[in-house]
Scaffold this motif. Structure first.
Motif, PDB file in Angstrom:
ATOM      1  N   ASN A 457      -5.857   9.121  -5.260  1.00 55.80           N
ATOM      2  CA  ASN A 457      -4.636   9.497  -4.524  1.00 55.80           C
ATOM      3  C   ASN A 457      -4.543  11.008  -4.376  1.00 55.80           C
ATOM      4  O   ASN A 457      -4.195  11.524  -3.311  1.00 55.80           O
ATOM      5  N   TYR A 461      -4.291  12.484  -0.701  1.00 59.93           N
ATOM      6  CA  TYR A 461      -3.055  13.019  -0.125  1.00 59.93           C
ATOM      7  C   TYR A 461      -2.978  14.549  -0.161  1.00 59.93           C
ATOM      8  O   TYR A 461      -1.971  15.120   0.266  1.00 59.93           O
ATOM      9  N   SER A 510      -1.058   6.560   4.606  1.00 59.42           N
ATOM     10  CA  SER A 510      -1.618   5.736   3.551  1.00 59.42           C
ATOM     11  C   SER A 510      -2.573   4.697   4.125  1.00 59.42           C
ATOM     12  O   SER A 510      -3.677   4.509   3.632  1.00 59.42           O
ATOM     13  N   THR A 516      -3.837   0.841  -0.224  1.00 58.64           N
ATOM     14  CA  THR A 516      -3.309  -0.532  -0.214  1.00 58.64           C
ATOM     15  C   THR A 516      -1.812  -0.550  -0.541  1.00 58.64           C
ATOM     16  O   THR A 516      -1.152  -1.567  -0.388  1.00 58.64           O
ATOM     17  N   GLY A 517      -1.293   0.528  -1.080  1.00 58.79           N
ATOM     18  CA  GLY A 517       0.117   0.557  -1.499  1.00 58.79           C
ATOM     19  C   GLY A 517       0.312  -0.031  -2.883  1.00 58.79           C
ATOM     20  O   GLY A 517       1.449  -0.190  -3.351  1.00 58.79           O
ATOM     21  N   LEU A 520      -0.459   2.875  -7.437  1.00 59.98           N
ATOM     22  CA  LEU A 520       0.412   3.370  -8.515  1.00 59.98           C
ATOM     23  C   LEU A 520       1.062   2.219  -9.297  1.00 59.98           C
ATOM     24  O   LEU A 520       1.376   2.379 -10.470  1.00 59.98           O
TER      25      LEU A 520
END
Ligand code: ADP
Length: 555
Positions: A457, A461, A510, A516-517, A520
């Motif tokens: 991540n 990001y 994303s 994939t969400g 986290l």
């Protein structure tokens, strides 16, 4: 009590008075009769002497005013009578006193006079010439005697009533004073009269029995409270009118009350919930059931059951079960299923679209390779998504195949950095690992997932040429894994929610970058699987810092 004593004394006194009056009247009557006969006897003797000397003429002149004098011949013919005409009088031979005088020389009798209709006393005396001299006088009847006594008797009766009232006051005071002084807690310790002793003994025995029963009831109640206070569920016992008889500690906490239930208050005064009140009314009518109670943001399932004795409803028992987590879990599951369906549908729709274009020959031959590439990319997304879902469900179900072993975290971080090196290189991102050696007991695959997702991540990001650092820190009793970047960071309003499943700050970014969400969410559940936590804080001067704290034992 005083009245009863008064009436009793009056009744006894008046009865005595009546008896006394009867006796007095009888005595007076018999004495008057005796005196009457005595007078007649002496009167008759005097007249007889005069008659012998002067003959019948003596009788006429010497007749006393209140006596009747009759002279009767031996055959019963009335020769003279100072009150009546002898000619009109019948033969007197049959009169008992006359008959007795004829036979024995003298005779007495008393009766109601046929002539005067009054009680008469008679005394007859046989004279020397054979005639009978009879002297008679009126005598009072018993009633007349009694009537004469009436004013006196009334006076005595009034006196007796007054005396009875005083006596009643005095006696009742004397009787009641020891009773008023009676100490019910210690009946035998009170000084009273002997007649009360059996009652006091009974009272004392009863007192002891009640004290023993009370002690037993209290002991049982304490036992009951001890047991019910250990329950996580709220327990409420109601009486027949809906009054609270018992409230355990959990029920008090749920209803947020410290109400004193010694006075058995109504449930509505403790739990102001109309739905619950309605359910309570039904259960007290004998119909058990269940309802939901919301208190302080939590949901409780309330099970209501009537208590019965011989078919009559004597109250109800309410059990309050906290179902907040269960309801939340159900809600999360529903949302998760809806989200998964949505996440799967998007790539599948584009895969099927591209495949259809190729299959129908609509796609130009030179585009086919590009479409195939997109099909491949969407399939990879699908695979990644399905893999993440599987990982999450393994964590949710605490998959027993996830064995815990000694894991050296610094070595693990270096392996993760190595596998992410191509992605970092692609964005010219500096991926650094530092810290100290630290071993914990954990599941290597999950710990790898945690580090991998956080570092991936951070690279994904952050803008190109950023710096991402993985730090391993040893702590007393545990370890800290810190993954930090100097990218755009996560705005404060999203910080709590990024750990939710399928929550994305920037949805399109994303998806485009293959997220994939669920990354986290896997980190959070992975940390929890090890008994640890994950926190997010802004890095200085910018960027995000994820801190995973893991206990040594990895429980
Ligand atoms: P995804 O698969 O979309 O990355 P994650 O659960 O891993 O899902 O992350 C949730 C969201 O949190 C991401 O969509 C992203 O918007 C944000 N996010 C996660 N890590 C970072 C980071 N290091 N910097 C900025 N945003 C981040």
């Amino acid at each position: 009590m005083r009245k009863r004593i008064f009436y009793s004394i009056c009744a006894v006194a008046l009865a005595c008075l009546l008896l006394f009056s009867v006796c007095v009247v009888a005595l007076v009557y018999s004495s008057a009769t005796r005196d009457g006969f005595e007078n007649l006897r002496s009167g008759a003797a005097t007249l007889a002497t005069g008659y012998q000397a002067q003959g019948q003429a003596f009788l006429q002149q010497a007749a006393p005013a209140n006596n009747r004098i009759t002279l009767i011949a031996p055959d019963g013919t009335v020769l003279y009578d100072n009150r009546e005409n002898p000619a009109t009088l019948e033969n007197h031979a049959g009169r008992p006193e006359v008959a007795a005088a004829m036979q024995t020389g003298a005779g007495s009798a008393q009766r109601m006079s046929g002539t005067f209709g009054e009680r008469q006393l008679y005394h007859a005396l046989r004279l020397a010439d054979g005639n009978i001299l009879r002297l008679a006088m009126e005598a009072d009847s018993v009633l007349a005697q009694a009537l004469r006594l009436v004013p006196w008797l009334l006076l005595i009766a009034v006196g007796l009533v007054a005396a009875a009232s005083l006596a009643a006051r005095w006696i009742s005071g004397k009787l009641l004073r020891p009773l008023a002084r009676l100490d019910l807690d210690d009946p035998l310790g009170t000084q009273t009269y002997d007649e009360l002793a059996p009652l006091l003994r009974k009272l004392a025995a009863q007192q002891q029995r009640i004290a023993a029963q009370l002690a037993e009831m209290q002991a049982r109640r304490q036992e009951f409270e001890l047991v019910t206070d250990c329950m996580d569920e709220g327990l409420i016992v109601l009486g027949a009118r809906g009054q609270v008889l018992s409230l355990n500690a959990s029920a008090r906490r749920i209803l947020n009350t410290d109400a004193d239930i010694a006075d058995a208050p109504p449930l509505l005064s403790i739990a102001r919930d109309l739905v619950l009140d309605e359910a309570v009314k039904q259960v007290l009518a004998g119909q058990g059931g269940h309802t939901v109670l919301e208190a302080a943001g939590r949901h409780y399932q309330v099970l209501l059951n009537p208590t019965r004795q011989g078919g009559t409803v004597t109250g109800a028992v309410l059990l309050l079960v906290d179902e907040t987590e269960k309801l939340q879990a159900e809600q999360h599951r529903r949302e998760f299923t809806a989200n998964v369906s949505h996440e799967l549908k998007t790539p599948l729709t584009s895969i099927s679209g591209y495949a259809e274009l190729i299959q129908t020959g609509t796609a130009k031959p030179e585009d086919v390779a590009g479409f195939a590439g997109r099909i491949q990319a969407e399939s990879s997304r699908l695979v990644a998504l399905v893999e993440d879902i599987i990982r999450l469900s393994r964590l949710d179900e605490k998959d027993p195949s996830l064995q815990k072993v000694q894991v050296e975290l610094l070595g693990l971080a270096e392996q993760v950095a190595e596998s992410l090196a191509p992605a970092a290189a692609q964005k010219e991102t500096a991926l650094l690992v530092n810290g100290e050696g630290c071993a914990i007991l954990g599941a290597p695959s999950i710990l790898t997932e945690i580090l991998y997702n956080l570092a991936e991540n951070a690279i994904r990001y952050s803008p190109p040429r950023s710096t991402v650092t993985i730090r391993v820190q040893r702590q007393p009793g545990g370890a800290r894994l810190v993954v930090e970047d100097d990218g755009p960071g996560i705005p404060p309003q999203h910080r709590q929610r990024v750990f939710e499943r399928f929550y994305r700050v920037d949805k399109s970014h994303s998806r485009q970058s293959g997220g994939t969400g669920l990354g986290l969410a896997i980190v959070k559940n992975g940390a929890r699987f090890h008994g640890g936590t994950v926190e997010l804080e802004p890095a200085r001067p910018r960027g995000s810092r994820f801190i995973v704290t893991l206990p040594l034992a990895g429980n």
